[in-house]
Design a protein around this motif. Sequence first.
Motif, PDB file in Angstrom:
ATOM      1  N   GLN A   1       0.853  -1.187   0.000  1.00 27.70           N
ATOM      2  CA  GLN A   1       0.000   0.000   0.000  1.00 27.70           C
ATOM      3  C   GLN A   1       0.889   1.238   0.000  1.00 27.70           C
ATOM      4  N   LEU A   2       0.460   2.285  -0.663  1.00 24.21           N
ATOM      5  CA  LEU A   2       1.220   3.532  -0.601  1.00 24.21           C
ATOM      6  C   LEU A   2       1.159   4.088   0.824  1.00 24.21           C
ATOM      7  N   THR A   3       2.223   4.742   1.221  1.00 26.49           N
ATOM      8  CA  THR A   3       2.187   5.404   2.528  1.00 26.49           C
ATOM      9  C   THR A   3       1.364   6.685   2.403  1.00 26.49           C
ATOM     10  N   GLY A   4       0.987   7.239   3.555  1.00 26.07           N
ATOM     11  CA  GLY A   4       0.202   8.475   3.560  1.00 26.07           C
ATOM     12  C   GLY A   4       0.923   9.593   2.825  1.00 26.07           C
ATOM     13  N   SER A   5       2.231   9.691   3.010  1.00 26.43           N
ATOM     14  CA  SER A   5       2.909  10.813   2.364  1.00 26.43           C
ATOM     15  C   SER A   5       3.097  10.567   0.867  1.00 26.43           C
ATOM     16  N   GLN A   6       3.158   9.310   0.453  1.00 27.95           N
ATOM     17  CA  GLN A   6       3.169   9.037  -0.993  1.00 27.95           C
ATOM     18  C   GLN A   6       1.840   9.470  -1.625  1.00 27.95           C
ATOM     19  N   VAL A   7       0.745   9.129  -0.924  1.00 30.27           N
ATOM     20  CA  VAL A   7      -0.582   9.502  -1.434  1.00 30.27           C
ATOM     21  C   VAL A   7      -0.704  11.022  -1.542  1.00 30.27           C
ATOM     22  N   ALA A   8      -0.236  11.713  -0.479  1.00 28.94           N
ATOM     23  CA  ALA A   8      -0.351  13.172  -0.471  1.00 28.94           C
ATOM     24  C   ALA A   8       0.504  13.800  -1.574  1.00 28.94           C
ATOM     25  N   ALA A   9       1.713  13.270  -1.763  1.00 29.69           N
ATOM     26  CA  ALA A   9       2.594  13.812  -2.796  1.00 29.69           C
ATOM     27  C   ALA A   9       1.956  13.634  -4.175  1.00 29.69           C
ATOM     28  N   LEU A  10       1.399  12.449  -4.391  1.00 29.18           N
ATOM     29  CA  LEU A  10       0.772  12.181  -5.687  1.00 29.18           C
ATOM     30  C   LEU A  10      -0.401  13.116  -5.957  1.00 29.18           C
ATOM     31  N   ALA A  11      -1.190  13.346  -4.904  1.00 28.36           N
ATOM     32  CA  ALA A  11      -2.350  14.232  -5.077  1.00 28.36           C
ATOM     33  C   ALA A  11      -1.873  15.622  -5.457  1.00 28.36           C
ATOM     34  N   ALA A  12      -0.806  16.091  -4.812  1.00 30.91           N
ATOM     35  CA  ALA A  12      -0.291  17.429  -5.114  1.00 30.91           C
ATOM     36  C   ALA A  12       0.239  17.481  -6.549  1.00 30.91           C
ATOM     37  N   ILE A  13       0.936  16.438  -6.947  1.00 29.90           N
ATOM     38  CA  ILE A  13       1.496  16.397  -8.300  1.00 29.90           C
ATOM     39  C   ILE A  13       0.375  16.390  -9.340  1.00 29.90           C
ATOM     40  N   ARG A  14      -0.655  15.571  -9.074  1.00 28.01           N
ATOM     41  CA  ARG A  14      -1.755  15.494 -10.046  1.00 28.01           C
ATOM     42  C   ARG A  14      -2.478  16.828 -10.156  1.00 28.01           C
ATOM     43  N   ALA A  15      -2.637  17.501  -9.006  1.00 25.66           N
ATOM     44  CA  ALA A  15      -3.302  18.804  -9.042  1.00 25.66           C
ATOM     45  C   ALA A  15      -2.469  19.798  -9.844  1.00 25.66           C
ATOM     46  N   ASP A  16      -1.157  19.773  -9.631  1.00 28.41           N
ATOM     47  CA  ASP A  16      -0.263  20.654 -10.399  1.00 28.41           C
ATOM     48  C   ASP A  16      -0.395  20.381 -11.890  1.00 28.41           C
ATOM     49  N   MET A  17      -0.390  19.104 -12.233  1.00 35.31           N
ATOM     50  CA  MET A  17      -0.392  18.751 -13.657  1.00 35.31           C
ATOM     51  C   MET A  17      -1.724  19.115 -14.310  1.00 35.31           C
ATOM     52  N   ALA A  18      -2.795  18.988 -13.529  1.00 35.12           N
ATOM     53  CA  ALA A  18      -4.118  19.273 -14.084  1.00 35.12           C
ATOM     54  C   ALA A  18      -4.373  20.768 -14.221  1.00 35.12           C
ATOM     55  N   SER A  19      -3.631  21.571 -13.467  1.00 29.15           N
ATOM     56  CA  SER A  19      -3.890  23.006 -13.505  1.00 29.15           C
ATOM     57  C   SER A  19      -3.288  23.611 -14.770  1.00 29.15           C
ATOM     58  N   GLY A  20      -3.708  24.819 -15.062  1.00 24.07           N
ATOM     59  CA  GLY A  20      -3.187  25.500 -16.241  1.00 24.07           C
ATOM     60  C   GLY A  20      -1.778  26.026 -16.044  1.00 24.07           C
ATOM     61  N   ASP A  21      -1.274  25.958 -14.789  1.00 23.72           N
ATOM     62  CA  ASP A  21       0.087  26.432 -14.531  1.00 23.72           C
ATOM     63  C   ASP A  21       1.082  25.308 -14.745  1.00 23.72           C
ATOM     64  N   ARG A  22       2.280  25.728 -15.022  1.00 25.16           N
ATOM     65  CA  ARG A  22       3.305  24.725 -15.207  1.00 25.16           C
ATOM     66  C   ARG A  22       3.788  24.211 -13.857  1.00 25.16           C
ATOM     67  N   MET A  23       3.988  22.915 -13.758  1.00 28.92           N
ATOM     68  CA  MET A  23       4.443  22.364 -12.478  1.00 28.92           C
ATOM     69  C   MET A  23       5.947  22.509 -12.317  1.00 28.92           C
ATOM     70  N   LEU A  24       6.345  22.906 -11.119  1.00 26.94           N
ATOM     71  CA  LEU A  24       7.747  22.897 -10.752  1.00 26.94           C
ATOM     72  C   LEU A  24       7.768  22.416  -9.316  1.00 26.94           C
TER      73      LEU A  24
END
Length: 693
Positions: A265-288
């Motif tokens: 199972q993913l750890t809690g912080s892996q899940v949180a990191a992924l959610a942040a990354i997906r939100a960045d990628m889905a937004s109109g701003d460029r992810m860094l």
Amino acid sequence: MRPDILNPYFASITDLPGIGPKLARPFDRLLGHEGGARVLDLLLHLPSSTIDRRARPTLSQVEPDTVVTLKVHIDRHAPTPHGSRAPYRVYAHDETGDLVITYFKGERSWMERLLPVGEDRWVSGTVTLYDGIPQMSHPNWVVDEAGLAKMPQIEPAYPLVEGLGHGHIRRAVDAALARTGELPEWSHEARGIGFHAALAQVHQPREPLDADPLGPAWKRLAYDELLAGQLALALVRARTVKAVGRPSVGDGRLAGRILAALAFQLTGSQVAALAAIRADMASGDRMLRLLQGDVGSGKTVVALLSAATAIEAGRQAALMAPTEILARQHMKTIEPLANTAGLRTALLTGREKGRARSAILAALEAGEIDLVIGTHALFQEGVAFRDLALAIVDEQHRFGVHQRLALTSKGVAVDVLVMTATPIPRTLVLTYFGDMESSELREKPAGRKPIDTRAVSTERLDEVVASIGRALSEGRRAYWICPTVEESEKSDLAAAEARFEDLRQHFGDRVGLVHGKMKGAQKDAAMAAFATGETRLLVATTVVEVGVDVPEASIIVIEHAERFGLAQLHQLRGRVGRGDIASTCLLLYRRPLGEIARQRIEALRSSEDGFFLAEEDLRLRGEGDVLGTRQSGFPGFKVARLDIHGDLLTRARTEAADIVRNDSDLTGERGAALRVLLHIFERDVAVKLLSAG
Ligand code: ADP
Ligand code: MG
């Protein structure tokens, strides 16, 4: 255009009374502005300490070796006799005792004017006992009652250069404060004391705390400087981001298959990191975004799942590692999972040549490869993608920023995820990577056992070899690390080879060797032999430092531990403790152990938390060196000190983000005030960017 209100601040210091061309020179040197220090530079030159002159004891109450201000009656002068080296003495008293005031050189008429016989004077300085008699040598101040009212009770002391005394600086600063005025408030956070008032408080303290970096006035100034820096970064970022953003939204189809194929199972912080990354990628701003996680914290899975998002959106992803070994390692971890999920992957390093390379390049360009893993070979000329949407860069600080840009130039509005296994203290993330968001993997994956870490002197090498022998016969696997540093690479390599030969005498064919000077295929073969268990003891130079994953290895011996930095030792230790066997780390050191080396080893024994160790590393080495080399061109700070004001950085960053969200053009009254701030701390490049639209 600089706001007019700042004109007095940006005037030349030679405009101040008493500073002519002759004094201007040492002032320029002091303020680091060859040929043109300005009033502002002087005002931002803050005191290094204060002298407290408030104590006014009687002579009988004086505590020796402290600074005191005494009222005494002058009795007589004893000038230095001709040809003698004795000091000029002035005898004085109060109703409780006697005082001798001494000067190494004294011209009689001048001395008699300074300390007239029969009158009272206040003298301020340090009293020492000389043959039991209180003595004050060269008082800092000698004043009458009227002069006492003007003497600073808390006197700031400044860093000086030759040709300048505290008096010069104090008079110049007083004039500078008088000529400059309060500025409009730019911050919602730093309320309570204005910018100019804070400067006045630091330079003309009433309490020692007024001029202390921990006091409210200094903190306000530090906050302003940090806010200016963060605001400039946020403005630059808002402008670059807006120009190029391109949302990538996945449907979770591939990610779902990968998750199903994972044995954990993913750890809690892996899940949180992924959610942040997906939100960045889905937004109109460029992810860094920076993905920080200790060795073994599971960054690779997060990288793969992020890539899946780009691929679900019909685009491509690239993962770039700093070494070939690491690229292959990533490939090995990722490939089976990717295959299960139906992702098409390829490896591209300097070793893919000729037809194999051409085939990969053609497939990349045609969009027949979804995820490419490689080294810097990825951003060389001739490499083209059909539609690169996500660049994942492992171990960022081994790459320059321009290399990161080279990779992102292979696509349109490429999202960037930077992974680092060297946790960077929060304060440094914000200063060095201020333009990046950060996710941290702080939890260790379930089931990890603590590593038993011990320090052993090389005098006990035989015992260590014997215990390794026992462990090998129990079927365990071990690394034996020998340091290599560039300056002494040849002899280091020789030492590693000698150690290999030596251990082979003991353990025969079970010993392998891998080092940085080996050819790629040889390295792979050595790593593969160790991974499969064909060899059980791998002598390695620091090539295994990052990322290499052999979960069966449960012992690591680090030779010359005293030569490694804390972060690097932690990295190396992270090679073990990855499987379900309890692991051991032996730090072999050579006596005598220096104090810093001793503290490093102690810190390592006491903790496995990479973020804690990074803070310790920072403390032991001093900031700036944590990333290996100080990034050149990073604007320094004048008043903020990261060790003291680091906690203000987060607040400054939040406020900067709020400002840019509400008014990214800095309009209106507050916008004007903020432009003033950016000028003061020379972040006006950001202002230029604003006017350019
Ligand atoms: P890092 O790259 O951060 O050093 P890796 O991604 O290589 O770490 O992960 C180290 C090991 O931990 C790998 O074998 C990986 O499969 C495993 N792993 C990753 N995430 C988890 C998890 N949530 N639970 C258990 N094991 C995990
Ligand atoms: Mg990894």
